[in-house]
Enzyme design. Structure first.
Site, short mmCIF file in Angstrom:
data_model
loop_
_atom_site.label_atom_id
_atom_site.label_comp_id
_atom_site.label_asym_id
_atom_site.label_seq_id
_atom_site.Cartn_x
_atom_site.Cartn_y
_atom_site.Cartn_z
N THR A 33 7.02 -5.48 3.83
CA THR A 33 7.46 -6.67 4.57
C THR A 33 7.30 -7.88 3.66
OG1 THR A 33 6.71 -5.66 6.63
CG2 THR A 33 7.06 -8.05 6.66
N GLU A 46 3.70 4.16 -0.17
CA GLU A 46 4.66 4.68 -1.16
C GLU A 46 5.45 5.80 -0.50
OE1 GLU A 46 2.37 5.87 -4.56
OE2 GLU A 46 1.49 3.87 -4.82
N GLN A 65 16.75 -0.85 31.89
CA GLN A 65 17.14 -0.14 33.11
C GLN A 65 17.29 -1.12 34.29
OE1 GLN A 65 17.86 2.96 32.74
NE2 GLN A 65 18.39 3.40 34.86
N ILE A 66 16.38 -2.07 34.38
CA ILE A 66 16.44 -3.05 35.47
C ILE A 66 17.69 -3.93 35.33
CG2 ILE A 66 15.29 -5.08 36.49
CD1 ILE A 66 12.59 -3.67 35.88
N SER A 79 0.79 5.92 15.84
CA SER A 79 -0.04 6.20 17.03
C SER A 79 -0.91 7.43 16.80
CB SER A 79 0.86 6.39 18.26
OG SER A 79 1.51 5.17 18.55
N LEU A 95 0.84 -1.20 0.00
CA LEU A 95 0.00 0.00 0.00
C LEU A 95 0.88 1.26 0.00
CD1 LEU A 95 -2.86 1.36 0.43
CD2 LEU A 95 -2.45 1.14 2.88
N SER A 121 0.81 7.83 6.03
CA SER A 121 -0.44 8.02 6.77
C SER A 121 -1.55 8.42 5.81
CB SER A 121 -0.27 9.11 7.84
OG SER A 121 0.62 8.66 8.84
N GLU A 155 1.39 -0.06 10.14
CA GLU A 155 -0.06 -0.32 10.13
C GLU A 155 -0.83 0.82 10.80
OE1 GLU A 155 -1.71 -4.13 10.04
OE2 GLU A 155 0.10 -5.07 9.25
#
Ligand code: COS
Length: 386
Positions: free
Chosen positions: A158, A127, A331-332, A361, A125, A132, A358
């Site tokens: 993909t 280009e 970070q952990i 946001s 789809l 968007s 896809e």
């Protein structure tokens, strides 16, 4: 709303989990390092039905529901998000629209080889000037004889280089239409292989269409309905990307939790310190919330109810959870998390794209806002992969 999984859904989830742990996770770091899609995995995925989970049995699929398919995507993406997106695009963006909208001849000729993994699906789809704003695409479909010739360039496709089955959206006299193009057709070539921040085990290419001949019987749906096919396909596809994000977030959580229970500093396990507990608690809560949004959207879709808003919410939230918490998982783990000895830096690189493809946001918020404000009446419930 009842989210208790059925015994069939639990069974599919268990098989997918076992397969992902045994056949995908042990190789994910290597495929990432080599920037390689493991084609040798496809027959194994297909053998278990994972190339056609929600495709009808009579077309070679498993015939399970969309929620089962989400459970499979979540488990695969937990092990390797590049394999996750490959299966997601193949199934919801390419195979399902043909299975739903195709003529009997198209369904019978095109879908079984896809469900068997012999033809991997792609969705063309986007280009360079139409992301968007997908409606501004410029690829041309010129009528010729009893068919069309397609000319243009599609971007960031993909699996576009796999020679499988490609849904191509192009503009003709009647507006945008959707064409099913054989990935090995004359005039179709890969014009660029993209190098990416993450998802190295998936392939992303630009496709050049140089007068690709498409016979009339490879038009999907009616002429001029291509944009609606694309939008309704994305309504379902976005739930799949949300499931992918969820899988990535779960993988980061599993790694961070294990590390917090093992790593000792100041004479104690770091999971006994409030600063780490706060992160783990928020992470567990937000992943649960994301999971409920993803399953609800899939459940609505399985009931044949509108799911554009629910899918957009699931993708918006799950992708944000994945992006933020993969960072906090590093970070952990501290310095270890920044090294390639641990997988969390890969999760972090893989998560970011879920906020982009896809539908970004920003576009998900637009879809949600139009829906909740009652400004989307034209977005009729769906035809295709949705
Ligand atoms: N299902 C079915 N039809 C839909 C639809 C949906 N979810 N959403 C819109 N449509 C139809 C409308 O009904 C309208 O049909 P008519 O022209 O017959 O009236 C048509 O599509 C145009 O709708 P609209 O005016 O809302 O389109 P916009 O150009 O304003 O676009 C957004 C709307 C921005 C939501 C859309 O372009 C979009 O989703 N963009 C993101 C694209 C994307 O996700 N790209 C990623 C590519 S895959 S990696």
């Amino acid at each position: 709303m009842d989210f208790e999984l059925t015994s069939e859904q639990r069974e599919i989830q268990a098989v997918a989990r076992e397969f992902a742990d045994a056949e995908i996770a042990p190789h994910a770091a290597e495929w990432d390092r080599e920037h390689r899609f493991p084609h040798e995995l496809v027959p194994k995925l297909a053998e278990l039905g994972f190339m056609g989970v929600c495709i009808p049995e009579e077309l070679g699929g498993v015939g399970a529901d969309f929620l089962s398919y989400m459970l499979v995507l979540e488990e695969i993406s937990r092990a390797d998000a590049g394999i996750g997106v490959t299966v997601a695009v193949h199934t919801s963006a390419a195979t399902l629209p043909i299975a739903k909208l195709g003529t009997d001849e198209q369904r019978e000729a095109l879908v079984p080889p896809m469900a068997r993994g012999e033809k991997v699906g792609a969705f063309a789809l986007t280009e360079s000037g139409a992301g968007s704003d997908a409606r501004s695409l410029r690829t041309r479909a010129e009528a010729e004889g009893d068919g069309w010739r397609l000319t243009g360039t599609k971007q960031w496709i993909t699996s576009g280089s796999f020679g499988g089955t490609v849904l191509v959206f192009a503009r003709g006299d009647e507006g945008i239409s959707c064409f099913v193009v054989d990935g090995q057709a004359d005039g179709l070539s890969v014009s660029k292989e993209h190098s990416k921040m993450g998802l190295h085990s998936s392939s992303t290419v630009d496709l050049a269409l140089d007068g690709v001949l498409v016979p009339r019987d490879r038009l999907l749906g009616e002429e001029g309905t291509g944009f609606r096919i694309a939008m309704s396909t994305l309504d379902g596809g976005r739930i799949g990307i949300a499931a992918q994000a969820l899988g990535i977030a779960q993988a980061a959580y599993d790694a961070a939790r294990a590390y917090a229970l093992e790593r000792r500093q100041f004479g104690r396990r770091i999971g006994e310190f409030g600063a780490i507990q706060e992160k783990v608690a928020d992470m567990a809560t937000e992943i649960d919330a994301a999971r409920l949004l993803v399953y609800r959207a899939a459940w609505l879709r399985d009931r044949g109810e509108p799911h554009g808003e629910a899918g957009a919410k699931a993708k918006l939230y799950a992708s944000s959870v994945a992006r933020r918490w993969t960072g906090e998982a590093i970070q952990i783990l501290g310095g270890y998390g920044f090294t390639t000895e641990f997988p969390v830096e890969r999760y972090y690189r893989d998560a970011k794209i879920t906020e982009i493809y896809e539908g970004t946001s920003e576009i998900q918020r637009l879809v949600i806002a139009r829906s909740v404000l009652g400004l989307a009446e034209r977005a009729a419930p769906v035809a295709a992969g949705a």
